[in-house]
Design a protein around this motif. Structure first.
Motif, PDB file in Angstrom:
ATOM      1  N   ASP A 198     102.182  87.086  49.128  1.00  0.00           N
ATOM      2  CA  ASP A 198     101.718  86.163  48.093  1.00  0.00           C
ATOM      3  C   ASP A 198     101.046  84.923  48.717  1.00  0.00           C
ATOM      4  OD1 ASP A 198     101.280  85.424  45.514  1.00  0.00           O
ATOM      5  OD2 ASP A 198     103.349  84.838  45.045  1.00  0.00           O
ATOM      6  N   PHE A 199      99.711  84.928  48.678  1.00  0.00           N
ATOM      7  CA  PHE A 199      98.961  83.800  49.261  1.00  0.00           C
ATOM      8  C   PHE A 199      99.507  82.472  48.755  1.00  0.00           C
ATOM      9  CE2 PHE A 199      95.336  86.980  48.622  1.00  0.00           C
ATOM     10  CZ  PHE A 199      95.348  87.419  49.931  1.00  0.00           C
TER      11      PHE A 199
ATOM     12  N   ALA B  25      94.732  92.732  47.854  1.00  0.00           N
ATOM     13  CA  ALA B  25      94.294  91.631  46.989  1.00  0.00           C
ATOM     14  C   ALA B  25      94.188  92.182  45.571  1.00  0.00           C
ATOM     15  CB  ALA B  25      92.968  91.055  47.468  1.00  0.00           C
ATOM     16  N   ALA B  26      95.045  93.130  45.257  1.00  0.00           N
ATOM     17  CA  ALA B  26      95.037  93.752  43.930  1.00  0.00           C
ATOM     18  C   ALA B  26      96.059  93.053  43.039  1.00  0.00           C
ATOM     19  CB  ALA B  26      95.348  95.242  44.047  1.00  0.00           C
TER      20      ALA B  26
ATOM     21  N   THR C 283      99.098  91.903  40.531  1.00  0.00           N
ATOM     22  CA  THR C 283     100.546  91.791  40.717  1.00  0.00           C
ATOM     23  C   THR C 283     101.259  92.885  39.924  1.00  0.00           C
ATOM     24  OG1 THR C 283     100.333  89.416  41.042  1.00  0.00           O
ATOM     25  CG2 THR C 283     102.512  90.228  40.399  1.00  0.00           C
TER      26      THR C 283
ATOM     27  N   GLY D 290      98.754  90.063  49.768  1.00  0.00           N
ATOM     28  CA  GLY D 290      98.385  88.794  49.134  1.00  0.00           C
ATOM     29  C   GLY D 290      99.065  88.533  47.804  1.00  0.00           C
TER      30      GLY D 290
ATOM     31  N   TYR E  54     100.028 102.288  49.595  1.00  0.00           N
ATOM     32  CA  TYR E  54      98.975 101.752  50.474  1.00  0.00           C
ATOM     33  C   TYR E  54      99.611 101.240  51.780  1.00  0.00           C
ATOM     34  CZ  TYR E  54      95.433 101.557  46.684  1.00  0.00           C
ATOM     35  OH  TYR E  54      94.524 101.847  45.691  1.00  0.00           O
TER      36      TYR E  54
ATOM     37  N   ASP F 252      93.630  87.882  36.827  1.00  0.00           N
ATOM     38  CA  ASP F 252      94.974  87.685  37.378  1.00  0.00           C
ATOM     39  C   ASP F 252      95.865  87.043  36.313  1.00  0.00           C
ATOM     40  OD1 ASP F 252      97.000  87.557  39.329  1.00  0.00           O
ATOM     41  OD2 ASP F 252      96.391  85.558  39.964  1.00  0.00           O
TER      42      ASP F 252
ATOM     43  N   ALA G 100      88.578  89.089  41.933  1.00  0.00           N
ATOM     44  CA  ALA G 100      88.099  87.729  42.167  1.00  0.00           C
ATOM     45  C   ALA G 100      88.313  87.280  43.617  1.00  0.00           C
ATOM     46  CB  ALA G 100      88.790  86.769  41.202  1.00  0.00           C
ATOM     47  N   VAL G 101      89.527  87.438  44.132  1.00  0.00           N
ATOM     48  CA  VAL G 101      89.807  86.968  45.491  1.00  0.00           C
ATOM     49  C   VAL G 101      88.982  87.760  46.501  1.00  0.00           C
ATOM     50  CG1 VAL G 101      91.562  86.816  47.305  1.00  0.00           C
ATOM     51  CG2 VAL G 101      92.139  86.143  44.968  1.00  0.00           C
TER      52      VAL G 101
ATOM     53  N   VAL H 281      94.746 104.327  44.150  1.00  0.00           N
ATOM     54  CA  VAL H 281      96.013 104.884  43.670  1.00  0.00           C
ATOM     55  C   VAL H 281      96.550 103.870  42.670  1.00  0.00           C
ATOM     56  CG1 VAL H 281      98.383 105.437  44.289  1.00  0.00           C
ATOM     57  CG2 VAL H 281      96.497 106.173  45.765  1.00  0.00           C
TER      58      VAL H 281
ATOM     59  N   ASP I  90      91.278  78.988  41.942  1.00  0.00           N
ATOM     60  CA  ASP I  90      92.199  79.932  42.559  1.00  0.00           C
ATOM     61  C   ASP I  90      91.601  80.703  43.724  1.00  0.00           C
ATOM     62  OD1 ASP I  90      94.733  79.882  41.758  1.00  0.00           O
ATOM     63  OD2 ASP I  90      94.645  81.646  40.461  1.00  0.00           O
TER      64      ASP I  90
ATOM     65  N   ASP J 180      89.255 100.233  44.354  1.00  0.00           N
ATOM     66  CA  ASP J 180      89.532  99.595  43.058  1.00  0.00           C
ATOM     67  C   ASP J 180      89.596 100.663  41.977  1.00  0.00           C
ATOM     68  OD1 ASP J 180      89.370  96.333  42.188  1.00  0.00           O
ATOM     69  OD2 ASP J 180      89.308  97.796  40.548  1.00  0.00           O
TER      70      ASP J 180
ATOM     71  N   THR K 150      98.540  79.050  47.939  1.00  0.00           N
ATOM     72  CA  THR K 150      97.228  78.415  47.786  1.00  0.00           C
ATOM     73  C   THR K 150      97.290  77.079  47.051  1.00  0.00           C
ATOM     74  OG1 THR K 150      96.918  79.841  45.856  1.00  0.00           O
ATOM     75  CG2 THR K 150      95.887  80.541  47.899  1.00  0.00           C
TER      76      THR K 150
ATOM     77  N   LYS L 186     105.878  87.252  39.987  1.00  0.00           N
ATOM     78  CA  LYS L 186     105.268  85.997  40.461  1.00  0.00           C
ATOM     79  C   LYS L 186     106.276  84.858  40.426  1.00  0.00           C
ATOM     80  CE  LYS L 186     101.069  84.805  41.427  1.00  0.00           C
ATOM     81  NZ  LYS L 186     100.474  85.185  42.698  1.00  0.00           N
TER      82      LYS L 186
HETATM   83  N1  LIG Z   1      93.899  83.309  43.855  1.00  0.00           N
HETATM   84  C1  LIG Z   1      95.016  82.839  44.290  1.00  0.00           C
HETATM   85  O1  LIG Z   1      95.151  81.648  44.531  1.00  0.00           O
HETATM   86  C2  LIG Z   1      96.167  83.774  44.524  1.00  0.00           C
HETATM   87  C3  LIG Z   1      97.307  83.259  45.141  1.00  0.00           C
HETATM   88  C4  LIG Z   1      98.368  84.103  45.389  1.00  0.00           C
HETATM   89  C5  LIG Z   1      98.282  85.433  45.030  1.00  0.00           C
HETATM   90  N2  LIG Z   1      97.197  85.918  44.421  1.00  0.00           N
HETATM   91  C6  LIG Z   1      97.208  87.321  44.046  1.00  0.00           C
HETATM   92  O2  LIG Z   1      96.091  87.989  44.553  1.00  0.00           O
HETATM   93  C7  LIG Z   1      95.860  89.126  43.721  1.00  0.00           C
HETATM   94  C8  LIG Z   1      94.388  89.200  43.405  1.00  0.00           C
HETATM   95  O3  LIG Z   1      94.019  88.119  42.558  1.00  0.00           O
HETATM   96  P1  LIG Z   1      92.609  88.141  41.828  1.00  0.00           P
HETATM   97  O4  LIG Z   1      92.455  86.824  41.177  1.00  0.00           O
HETATM   98  O5  LIG Z   1      91.569  88.630  42.753  1.00  0.00           O
HETATM   99  O6  LIG Z   1      92.879  89.240  40.694  1.00  0.00           O
HETATM  100  P2  LIG Z   1      91.807  90.195  39.985  1.00  0.00           P
HETATM  101  O7  LIG Z   1      92.481  90.677  38.754  1.00  0.00           O
HETATM  102  O8  LIG Z   1      90.487  89.522  39.861  1.00  0.00           O
HETATM  103  O9  LIG Z   1      91.610  91.375  41.029  1.00  0.00           O
HETATM  104  C9  LIG Z   1      92.554  92.367  41.237  1.00  0.00           C
HETATM  105  C10 LIG Z   1      91.816  93.682  41.372  1.00  0.00           C
HETATM  106  O10 LIG Z   1      92.766  94.661  41.760  1.00  0.00           O
HETATM  107  C11 LIG Z   1      92.443  95.870  41.111  1.00  0.00           C
HETATM  108  N3  LIG Z   1      93.618  96.727  41.169  1.00  0.00           N
HETATM  109  C12 LIG Z   1      94.769  96.649  40.469  1.00  0.00           C
HETATM  110  N4  LIG Z   1      95.634  97.603  40.870  1.00  0.00           N
HETATM  111  C13 LIG Z   1      95.019  98.297  41.858  1.00  0.00           C
HETATM  112  C14 LIG Z   1      95.397  99.388  42.669  1.00  0.00           C
HETATM  113  N5  LIG Z   1      96.597  99.952  42.537  1.00  0.00           N
HETATM  114  N6  LIG Z   1      94.521  99.836  43.585  1.00  0.00           N
HETATM  115  C15 LIG Z   1      93.300  99.273  43.723  1.00  0.00           C
HETATM  116  N7  LIG Z   1      92.882  98.234  42.974  1.00  0.00           N
HETATM  117  C16 LIG Z   1      93.733  97.750  42.056  1.00  0.00           C
HETATM  118  C17 LIG Z   1      92.003  95.431  39.735  1.00  0.00           C
HETATM  119  O11 LIG Z   1      91.222  96.411  39.133  1.00  0.00           O
HETATM  120  C18 LIG Z   1      91.199  94.173  40.061  1.00  0.00           C
HETATM  121  O12 LIG Z   1      89.837  94.445  40.280  1.00  0.00           O
HETATM  122  C19 LIG Z   1      96.757  88.974  42.496  1.00  0.00           C
HETATM  123  O13 LIG Z   1      97.898  89.794  42.634  1.00  0.00           O
HETATM  124  C20 LIG Z   1      97.150  87.540  42.560  1.00  0.00           C
HETATM  125  O14 LIG Z   1      98.406  87.289  41.939  1.00  0.00           O
HETATM  126  C21 LIG Z   1      96.117  85.118  44.170  1.00  0.00           C
END
Ligand SMILES: NC(=O)c1ccc[n+]([C@@H]2O[C@H](COP(=O)([O-])OP(=O)(O)OC[C@H]3O[C@@H](n4cnc5c(N)ncnc54)[C@H](O)[C@@H]3O)[C@@H](O)[C@H]2O)c1
Length: 448
Positions: free
Chosen positions: A252-253, A176-177, A179, A226, A212, A288, A33-34, A130, A367, A93, A255, A301
């Protein structure tokens, strides 16, 4: 000396910052998503379809000199940042969906916009990742690398980075993967040698995110985290970052809820108002949220979200006001809401003679809409740090704490969480590297 409102410091100047010429390659770990909101958003801005709201690098200005000088250029015109037109995205991904499919699945941006951007978005296809389900219990994917041990997997990631580097001029890696589970630093994290040995022995405390980060930093590439996992916040990575002039920052963004927390808490403290309780709860229904529904990912988290209040309130300095603060955080997975999270905060404060009061904050936020500009700014500023001789070899870029729930700082130094101190620190760092006077906000010279 500068004037009183400006600090007296004048530094060497900007001439030694390498210009942002050519292409900036952004490798995103996790095209969820992010990431897709960031990538689609940058493309929408490039095409003039929307504005980069929420991005300090794109919309922000910076005052130079005295208030009476009326000199506030845009940040992007003041420091040499990469132009959005020069950004090239790729990423890893565990799913095979391209960025168009993933953006459609995430349902953050409206269908019409995503459809308009489809020809571009579908060209970005994920590199095999990975991944190990031990570290993210709620996910399993097919687009995953195989290797004889963790070191071998890290080497494969290095090869991905090197291959991409051939097509662009500079690279930044952004996590941005999802948690990962909660891990505390162990002996294996204490030095580069121990970490490398640990990768060969498949040490359980080395999570994919660390591989990574190791790959990026070994290739001399800045790494942004992030998410709240333990990834670059341990001695081996700090050492690697310095050795290879590859900047790192906290994690950890920052936000939604925590951003509000780090705005409100400094206000209470500045006015010496006490706080006896702070209950924060969230409902969210995106992937997430599903991952955070697992207790071990939630713990990661929770730790990240809990940190800010303790540091801001300094209960050891103000026991009468904050010693007994009860701080509780809940995150609940609630599918109907998707990415449109809702957060509630109940804050029990007390004032003169101890009389209690309450504050309620109800933030209906989005988010990924909040996270995308934060991710963009971090990428652009980390690239700037890499091109700035004074910053690139110091490792931790504390001046970017502004964007992060868990800022990283030098050993022995407490992290700064107050959003406005962080903002001032960021802007003064930009003034400093550009060789202009810092601004202290003293301002007595206007009353001479
Ligand atoms: N949106 C916000 O406000 C916010 C704030 C702070 C932190 N975050 C963090 O940002 C991250 C991303 O959030 P999101 O909403 O996009 O989540 P999401 O679940 O939509 O996307 C995460 C992606 O990471 C992939 N993934 C997981 N492990 C992986 C790996 N080892 N290698 C490659 N890809 C991998 C998943 O398949 C998924 O497509 C989360 O950890 C979330 O906690 C988001």
């Amino acid at each position: 000396m500068g004037t009183e409102e400006q600090g007296g410091h004048k530094t060497a100047g900007a001439s030694n910052i390498a210009p942002a010429t050519g292409k900036l390659g952004v490798m995103v770990v996790g095209l969820g998503a992010v990431a897709t909101t960031l990538i689609a958003g940058v493309e929408a801005v490039r095409r003039g379809l929307a504005k980069p709201i929420g991005s300090l690098t794109q919309m922000g200005t910076i005052r130079l000199g005295k208030r009476t000088d009326n000199n506030s250029p845009k940040i992007k015109d003041f420091v040499p940042l990469a132009d959005l037109n020069d950004i090239v995205f790729t990423g890893w991904d565990i799913f095979t969906d391209n960025v168009y499919e993933s953006a459609a699945h995430a349902e953050v941006l409206n269908k019409e916009l995503v459809a308009q951007l489809k020809p571009y978005l579908e060209t970005i296809k994920p590199i095999p990742a990975v991944f190990d389900q031990y570290y993210v219990k709620r996910l399993s994917g097919v687009n995953v690398k195989k290797g004889k041990n963790k070191r071998d997997l890290a080497e494969q990631l290095r090869a991905d980075i090197r291959a991409f580097k051939k097509t662009v001029d500079r690279v930044v890696v952004l996590w941005a993967a999802s948690t990962e589970i909660f891990i505390t630093p162990k002996a294996v994290h204490q030095s580069i040698e121990a970490f490398e040995k640990g990768m060969e022995n498949n040490d359980i405390d080395i999570a994919p995110s660390q591989l990574y980060a190791y790959a990026a930093l070994t290739e001399g590439v800045p790494f942004v985290n992030g998410a709240p996992n333990l990834t670059v916040d341990f001695p081996a990575m700090v050492e690697l970052s310095k050795r290879n002039a590859a900047p790192i920052c906290g994690k950890d963004f920052k936000t939604g809820q925590t951003m509000m927390k780090t705005v409100l808490a400094p206000a209470f403290k500045a006015r010496m108002l006490g706080v006896s309780g702070w209950f924060s709860t969230n409902i969210l229904g995106n992937r997430d949220g599903e991952v955070l529904d697992d207790p071990q990912s939630f713990k990661t988290k929770e730790e990240s979200k809990l940190g800010s209040l303790d540091y801001i309130f300094q209960p050891e300095l103000y026991p009468d006001l904050y010693k007994d603060l009860y701080h509780k955080i809940r995150i609940n997975y609630y599918p109907p809401r998707g990415d449109q999270k809702e957060a509630w905060d109940n804050i029990d404060i007390f004032g003169w003679l101890g009389y209690p009061m309450q504050i309620k904050v109800n933030f209906l936020c989005r988010d990924s809409i909040l996270a995308a500009p934060v991710a963009l700014d971090l990428v652009l500023f980390m690239d700037l740090a890499k091109r700035t001789p004074e910053l690139r070899s110091i490792g931790i870029q504390e001046w970017l704490s502004f964007y992060l729930k868990s800022p990283q700082s030098a050993p022995g130094l407490y992290p700064e969480h107050d959003l406005f101190i962080q903002s001032m620190k960021l802007k003064n760092t930009l003034r400093h590297i550009m060789g202009v006077n810092l601004i202290t906000h003293l301002g007595l010279e206007y009353y001479d």
